[in-house]
Scaffold this motif. Structure first.
Motif: not given
Lengths: 405, 261
Positions: A91, A152, A154, A178-180, A182-183, A186, A198, A241, A284, A286, A341
């Motif tokens: 990021q 990022f 998708d 992470t948000t990134i 996981r999407a 998948s 996951a 993490h 952060n 996470t 979270r």
């Protein structure tokens, strides 16, 4: 394919019923089931909802239960897939800590497979990060740079990674949960049609089959499941993490950087028009080492200042229970728990949080849990490693005072 | 605008307890609920429909009992409800589930927007939403905390990241997954409940939605649960009671002794 209860063996003892994590076994009368036996009156019956997990097979004292899975012949190409890949999530063109943690684990797995570790770095002008990946355990970095990959999205990310998988055929791909990640994971798994697990908390290699064993919590951490992908490659996992530790940076480590150009133009039907930083959070949630969370016991929004002050002394992130968020004392991005979270810091302070099960599932895998609550029977004390029973408005200022010394 | 909201029926984990002897879940008497994140998905679907006109169809894959979840969705104001139910769907992992739901959405036809909850609280994978988007070849925005603009051509939404938000614009049709922050779900109205009681729920089998048999249920699932076990127990904690200077002092020295701080 399926589960079979041998009606000649089943004694109707019911041990399987207790073992079933999905509660889909019942003991029924053999008469009703039309399966009479000279000695036994009852028989176990599998109801709808069985996932063929096999827990009952182990529990059955008379070996009456068998689970069979249709054996697909492993595709001939499976052995063509080699090596372990780590998606080096970045990021702002900086590789995220979770990627370094995964490289550490990848090295461990690579030792058991005699395989190479590759970091896959996608972005725009990120080449400077390649060395850091090598210093943390990568043998090779595959680098794809394109302005479209700067942040990022998708589709472009999936297009590029799927292309790379087709070209290089990795055996295992690890990504941050992470948000990134996981999407992205998948989408990639769905396109190349492979298994994805996951939020793994442990990864290992089966000594015989050399298959990746992926262990993860399910049902809010009430059970652990070990999952594998037998007949598809690559085997894919996401990992949160802080689950694994990065290797010490070794600046003498050498590796290859392979620049790959995507054949054709990378297109996307979505685009990022703005990036908004959360200014309410210094650290952060996470990836924080220490989290200080406040709950209903704070009484009013102004009292969150006390939590913030304590967090600052510790260099910690600020979390909150659902009760505090729903009362609008603090924004949703701070919520820890089932609908917020999930975190696993080294130290988690729960201040004025009773510890409802929904909160616990979001923080129970923290290394050390410390609770401060005036109610000695608060459920948070059941899972706390350390606790202080007392008024948080006296305890927290005292903590700040003594820590400052 | 035609909106499909994917919902899952899950056990209410507030009531899921562990049997301390066998270390398994006690599911007896545990109520089934709509996955909490899916409640926000339903609400967002209804709000968008109210702004733009159109219809909201709730879609669920599950055993016949899952009809209750769809009835609830109807009582909240969804216009239609479809249950994908077939014994051959059993044992599906996230890939097979995403495939099955994507077949259901194809059969609903001409869908502009698909809304899913971020994840289900029993599996916690967050994989099914993006998987559906891939199988339908649609753009996807996950972890949406706010839909700022939407029409029949484009959507602008806030994706919640670890340290803030990305504001993303995508073409429609598309799929979004939503987090709790997005709205506050309504309660069912009396009229809604009455309508739901009378409403017919469409039930489709694998054949009805033309599924390839080796892509559904356990057959279509690359992952396989090999073992289930109880998580390691936490040791009993050290609890300090008394006056703050002493309790705090006791705690801090214990943390130092153990090398925690």
């Amino acid at each position: 394919m399926g589960i079979i209860i041998d009606q000649n063996k089943c004694s109707g003892c019911g041990l399987c019923v207790k073992s079933c994590p999905f509660d889909v076994i019942q003991i029924k009368s053999r008469k009703d089931e039309n399966k009479l036996h000279p000695r036994y009156k009852n028989i176990a019956v599998i109801l709808e909802g069985c996932t063929l997990c096999g827990a009952c097979v182990e529990a059955c004292p008379v070996d009456a239960i068998t689970v069979t899975r249709e054996k697909k012949e492993p595709a001939a190409t499976i052995k063509d897939y080699k090596g372990i890949w780590v998606f080096a999530e970045q990021q702002d063109s900086v590789v995220q800590e979770v990627a370094l943690e995964l490289l550490g684990k990848a090295r461990d797995l690579a030792g058991k497979l005699s395989a190479e570790v590759t970091a896959v770095l996608l972005g725009d002008k990120v080449a400077k990060e390649a060395d850091r990946l090598i210093h943390h355990g990568a043998d090779r970095v595959i680098l794809v740079e394109d302005p479209v990959l700067k942040d990022f999205l998708d589709e472009p990310y999936a297009d590029v990674l799927c292309h790379l998988v087709g070209e290089y055929k990795p055996e295992i791909i690890l990504m941050g949960a992470t948000t990134i990640g996981r999407a992205f994971a998948s989408r990639v798994a769905a396109r190349i049609h492979t298994g994805l697990t996951a939020d793994c908390t442990d990864l290992d290699i089966d000594p015989q089959s050399k298959i990746l064993l992926q262990t993860r919590p399910a049902f809010g951490g009430n059970i652990m499941a070990t999952i594998h992908t037998e007949h598809h490659r690559p085997q894919m996992s996401t990992v949160r993490h802080k689950v694994f530790k990065p290797l010490e940076e070794d600046k003498s480590r050498k590796g290859d950087v392979v620049k790959v150009a995507y054949p054709g133009k990378i297109v996307s039907r979505s685009r990022i028009i703005d990036i908004i930083k959360d200014k309410t959070q210094q650290v952060n949630l996470t990836d924080a080492d220490i989290i200080v969370s406040g709950g209903r016991g704070l009484g009013k929004p102004e009292n969150f200042e006390l939590i913030r002050e304590f967090a600052e002394v510790l260099g910690a992130a600020v979390g909150a229970s659902r009760a505090a968020v729903d009362a609008n004392w603090i924004s949703y991005s701070h919520q820890v728990g089932q609908t917020g979270r999930t975190v696993a810091p080294k130290i988690y302070f729960a201040i004025g949080i009773s510890g409802a099960i929904q909160h616990q599932v979001g923080m129970r895998s923290s290394d050390v849990i410390i609770a401060v609550n005036k109610d000695p029977h608060a459920p948070i004390f059941d899972i706390a490693n350390y606790g202080i029973v007392g008024d948080l408005f006296q305890v927290v200022p005292e903590l700040i005072k003594q820590l400052k010394k | 605008m035609k909106i499909v909201v994917c919902i899952k029926q899950v056990p209410d984990t507030t009531e899921v307890k562990i049997n301390p002897e066998t270390n398994t879940l006690v599911r007896e008497g545990v109520e089934s609920i709509i996955n909490p994140f899916d409640m926000y998905a339903i609400e967002e679907g209804l709000r968008i429909k109210e702004r733009l006109n159109g219809e909201v169809v709730a879609l669920c894959m599950g055993p016949p009992q899952a009809e209750a979840a769809l009835k609830e969705a109807l009582s909240l104001g969804c216009d239609g409800a479809v249950l994908l139910t077939d014994r051959s769907f059993a044992g599906a992992d996230t890939l097979a589930t995403a495939y099955t739901l994507s077949r259901g959405i194809k059969s609903i036809k001409d869908v502009d927007l698909i809304i899913c909850g971020k994840q289900a609280i029993d599996g916690d994978t967050a994989q099914v939403g993006p998987g559906i988007a891939e199988m339908l070849d649609l753009p996807c925005i996950t972890y949406v905390g706010k839909v700022e603009e939407i029409d029949d051509k484009h959507i602008k939404a806030y994706r919640m990241m670890e340290g803030g938000y990305n504001v993303i614009e995508a073409s429609v049709p598309c799929l979004i997954t939503v987090v709790k922050e997005i709205n506050e779900p309504r309660l069912p109205s009396l009229r809604g409940k009455m309508n739901a009681m009378k409403a017919q729920i469409t039930k489709w089998s694998a054949a009805d939605i033309a599924c390839e048999v080796d892509r559904i249920g356990q057959m279509g699932s690359p992952t396989w649960v090999r073992k289930i076990f109880a998580p390691p127990k936490r040791e009993k904690g050290m609890i300090f009671k008394g006056e703050p200077p002493d309790t705090v002092g006791g705690l801090l020295s214990a943390l130092k002794d153990k090398g925690v701080l």
